[in-house]
Design a protein around this motif. Sequence first.
Motif, mmCIF file in Angstrom:
data_model
loop_
_atom_site.group_PDB
_atom_site.id
_atom_site.type_symbol
_atom_site.label_atom_id
_atom_site.label_comp_id
_atom_site.label_asym_id
_atom_site.label_seq_id
_atom_site.Cartn_x
_atom_site.Cartn_y
_atom_site.Cartn_z
ATOM 1 N N ALA A 149 34.263 41.851 46.607
ATOM 2 C CA ALA A 149 34.745 43.201 46.310
ATOM 3 C C ALA A 149 34.842 43.447 44.806
ATOM 4 N N LEU A 150 35.079 42.369 44.049
ATOM 5 C CA LEU A 150 35.249 42.519 42.605
ATOM 6 C C LEU A 150 33.924 42.466 41.848
ATOM 7 N N ALA A 151 32.842 42.147 42.577
ATOM 8 C CA ALA A 151 31.600 41.745 41.906
ATOM 9 C C ALA A 151 31.091 42.758 40.886
ATOM 10 N N ALA A 152 31.097 44.040 41.236
ATOM 11 C CA ALA A 152 30.538 45.022 40.317
ATOM 12 C C ALA A 152 31.630 45.611 39.433
ATOM 13 N N ASP A 153 32.769 44.909 39.370
ATOM 14 C CA ASP A 153 33.888 45.335 38.542
ATOM 15 C C ASP A 153 34.326 46.777 38.828
ATOM 16 N N PRO A 154 34.569 47.096 40.103
ATOM 17 C CA PRO A 154 34.979 48.468 40.430
ATOM 18 C C PRO A 154 36.412 48.693 39.965
ATOM 19 N N PRO A 155 36.728 49.912 39.554
ATOM 20 C CA PRO A 155 38.091 50.181 39.109
ATOM 21 C C PRO A 155 39.095 50.163 40.264
ATOM 22 N N VAL A 156 38.606 50.415 41.478
ATOM 23 C CA VAL A 156 39.501 50.537 42.633
ATOM 24 C C VAL A 156 39.196 49.433 43.640
ATOM 25 N N LEU A 157 40.244 48.899 44.236
ATOM 26 C CA LEU A 157 40.089 47.875 45.260
ATOM 27 C C LEU A 157 40.856 48.331 46.495
ATOM 28 N N LEU A 158 40.161 48.433 47.632
ATOM 29 C CA LEU A 158 40.827 48.801 48.879
ATOM 30 C C LEU A 158 40.920 47.547 49.738
ATOM 31 N N MET A 159 42.122 47.214 50.191
ATOM 32 C CA MET A 159 42.288 45.975 50.943
ATOM 33 C C MET A 159 42.997 46.267 52.257
ATOM 34 N N ASP A 160 42.335 45.951 53.382
ATOM 35 C CA ASP A 160 42.897 46.244 54.699
ATOM 36 C C ASP A 160 43.324 44.947 55.393
ATOM 37 N N GLU A 161 44.595 44.682 55.380
ATOM 38 C CA GLU A 161 45.167 43.469 55.962
ATOM 39 C C GLU A 161 44.325 42.244 55.631
ATOM 40 N N PRO A 162 44.010 42.056 54.346
ATOM 41 C CA PRO A 162 43.052 40.997 54.017
ATOM 42 C C PRO A 162 43.563 39.595 54.332
ATOM 43 N N PHE A 163 44.867 39.405 54.340
ATOM 44 C CA PHE A 163 45.373 38.045 54.482
ATOM 45 C C PHE A 163 46.055 37.790 55.819
ATOM 46 N N SER A 164 45.862 38.696 56.784
ATOM 47 C CA SER A 164 46.669 38.553 57.995
ATOM 48 C C SER A 164 46.103 37.540 58.980
ATOM 49 N N ALA A 165 44.862 37.081 58.764
ATOM 50 C CA ALA A 165 44.294 36.140 59.736
ATOM 51 C C ALA A 165 44.415 34.688 59.291
ATOM 52 N N VAL A 166 45.116 34.454 58.193
ATOM 53 C CA VAL A 166 45.252 33.069 57.737
ATOM 54 C C VAL A 166 46.705 32.612 57.883
ATOM 55 N N ASP A 167 46.915 31.294 57.884
ATOM 56 C CA ASP A 167 48.274 30.809 58.135
ATOM 57 C C ASP A 167 49.179 31.103 56.934
ATOM 58 N N PRO A 168 50.493 31.062 57.150
ATOM 59 C CA PRO A 168 51.441 31.512 56.119
ATOM 60 C C PRO A 168 51.290 30.800 54.774
ATOM 61 N N VAL A 169 50.970 29.520 54.795
ATOM 62 C CA VAL A 169 50.859 28.792 53.528
ATOM 63 C C VAL A 169 49.655 29.300 52.736
ATOM 64 N N VAL A 170 48.532 29.435 53.432
ATOM 65 C CA VAL A 170 47.325 29.945 52.776
ATOM 66 C C VAL A 170 47.558 31.379 52.309
ATOM 67 N N ARG A 171 48.274 32.148 53.139
ATOM 68 C CA ARG A 171 48.523 33.541 52.789
ATOM 69 C C ARG A 171 49.325 33.639 51.491
ATOM 70 N N LYS A 172 50.329 32.784 51.382
ATOM 71 C CA LYS A 172 51.143 32.762 50.173
ATOM 72 C C LYS A 172 50.257 32.466 48.950
ATOM 73 N N GLY A 173 49.360 31.497 49.122
ATOM 74 C CA GLY A 173 48.450 31.152 48.028
ATOM 75 C C GLY A 173 47.571 32.336 47.635
ATOM 76 N N LEU A 174 47.060 33.040 48.655
ATOM 77 C CA LEU A 174 46.189 34.184 48.391
ATOM 78 C C LEU A 174 46.964 35.317 47.718
ATOM 79 N N GLN A 175 48.208 35.499 48.150
ATOM 80 C CA GLN A 175 49.025 36.559 47.528
ATOM 81 C C GLN A 175 49.268 36.254 46.050
ATOM 82 N N ASP A 176 49.622 34.991 45.771
ATOM 83 C CA ASP A 176 49.860 34.607 44.374
ATOM 84 C C ASP A 176 48.600 34.820 43.545
#
Lengths: 380, 233
Positions: A149-176
């Motif tokens: 999503a970041l590849a073309a350096d867009p000014p806007v990023l739309l994220m739809d529940e991007p981290f909801s399918a991973v376990d809580p530990v991984v999710r925390k890492g992704l959020q950080d």
Amino acid sequence: MIRIDSVTKRYPDGTVAVDRLSLEIPDRSITVLVGPSGCGKTTTLRMINRMVEPTEGTILLDGEDIQRQPVTTLRRSMGYVIQNAGLFQHRTIVDNIATVPRMLGWGKQRARERAAELMERVGLDTSLAKRYPYQLSGGQQQRVGVARALAADPPVLLMDEPFSAVDPVVRKGLQDELLRIQDELGKTIVFVTHDIDEAITLGTMVAVLREGGRLAQYAPPAELLSTPADGFVEDFLGADRGIRRLSFFPSAPLELTTDAVVPADAPAERIAAVRSPYLLVTDPDGRPLGWAERDRPTAGTIGTIEAIGTGRLLPYGRPFVPGADSLRVALDCAVLSPTGWAVAVDDEGRVTGVVSQQTIGEAIRAAHSAGRAEDEKAAG
Amino acid sequence: MSGFFDIPSDLQHSWAGLIGLHMREALLPVAAGLLLALPLAQVCGRFRWLYPPVLGVTTVLYAIPSLAFFVVLIDYTGQTELTVMIPLALYSLVVLVPAIVDGVRSVPDETLAAATAMGFGPVRRYLQVQLPIAAPAIIAGLRVATASSISLVSVGALIGNQGALGNLLAAAQKYDRPELAVNSVLTMAALAVLCDALLVLLRVLLTPWMPRGGSRRKPAARREELTPEGAVR
Ligand SMILES: Nc1ncnc2c1ncn2[C@@H]1O[C@H](COP(=O)(O)OP(=O)(O)OP(=O)(O)O)[C@@H](O)[C@H]1O
Ligand SMILES: [Mg+2]
């Protein structure tokens, strides 16, 4: 800035997914849309890149109606990240990430270099570049999704529940990771989740939607926790909203006691002088070793704590860092401590003092009343 | 003295020649069927209500005996290869259309949404995302269609020696040389196995992205394994 102006979406079957929604989404910050399932979060997000067209109302991007520009141009200026990443399973990681740059006409070499750079940025080892999505873990796939999503350096990023399918530990890492990336890149991020904790962790502003696609409250997370607009928002925030709110108060103002902190080799008189029932024993560098009970004959009568060995001390639990941690962390440390006292340390792990649950409780009350006064000032 | 590979001269071909003819009569219809099935499947994918009737029609076509086709076609195309190949092409639709439709449908919604969100137009999305991901299912369909086409070519023997290797069956009876029938059956079986192997090889080459046996890792996204049985029902 993205300005959603009394937008309504009615699907052909009559479902009103979004009902006269108005939001101003500030630049260079994370705006979270949160709410129960079916409240129109995805629909709202997809209206921003025109994957769904509004029935009524307009959406402005930097003051211009998004209907004005060609839809593919609009979409390529907005990164999109979804649950399960939606990677192209038939393309390698590097080709997945390079998709939009390639469509924009970049040379193969340049697009690949850009992809490698982004892999590093999202914390992926570049040795994964030639792999296919099935060879990655869910968390890694999600990172690829963000990189793509970041590849073309867009000014806007739309994220739809991007981290909801991973376990809580991984999710925390992704959020950080997302917060770190955001610090570096300063994108305008619209983030959809149904997890209120995630919303509070990530959001600069949080929009709570209710069933039927109506806006219940739009506020910064601290304000949401302190003054929920109505019963719905309050319920949605959950029963521990008071505790959660403590995350927004610093632990720095806590008054620490050093009287009860003694080095292991302290003389008997020093130990005898301690008033509190417990004393925190430290090593010569000032790092915590554990708690001793003052009234047990050991410390006072035998002379020094060192003489009886530190093996018999009560564990001191997890310490907190007053400058960095919130009141919530300090309270948690005190609750988990066998003595009910939390241990404060500096960056190097040296004890700077201890604080009782009672003192923390007073600090919480003080913080709450200060917060209320501020809210009233803001309202009045 | 006549050997296993001595083909009666009225067939006008050597053994190798018959093989070439057989392959052409079997594979061209499958190729034509694929060209026909791709747009058909695309239309069925877009207008979902069309899929059941289209499927019904292909099944009915498949149920028509080849002889009936020949009777009708012979007035137009005569006793030619074309008369054999047209029904074979139509028969292949019964496996190819569902294989492609199911293959294209197996592309996860998230993948499609991601493609759309990245600014893929419908054509680019079809060619660069849906078709490649449907490739394993399409090839599974092609394997079934090819094997059945190779065996069905033999019925061309009914209309003036247009059955290629199948003509050997008639010749075996006519000249009382059972070894020709054995030759015919074994050669066709060998061709079917060979073509199947080539298609499997093609799939392996086209899909380095598919999880293969051994230390398989379940991808996070739900993804159906595409077996020939799965694709063809
Ligand atoms: N294409 C569609 N046609 C008809 N109704 C739809 C369509 N897409 C969504 N809806 C309905 O619109 C409402 C909002 O859907 P939406 O997907 O925006 O919800 P959401 O907040 O993202 O939910 P979730 O948290 O479950 O993802 C729901 O009632 C849904 O059933
Ligand atoms: Mg949704």
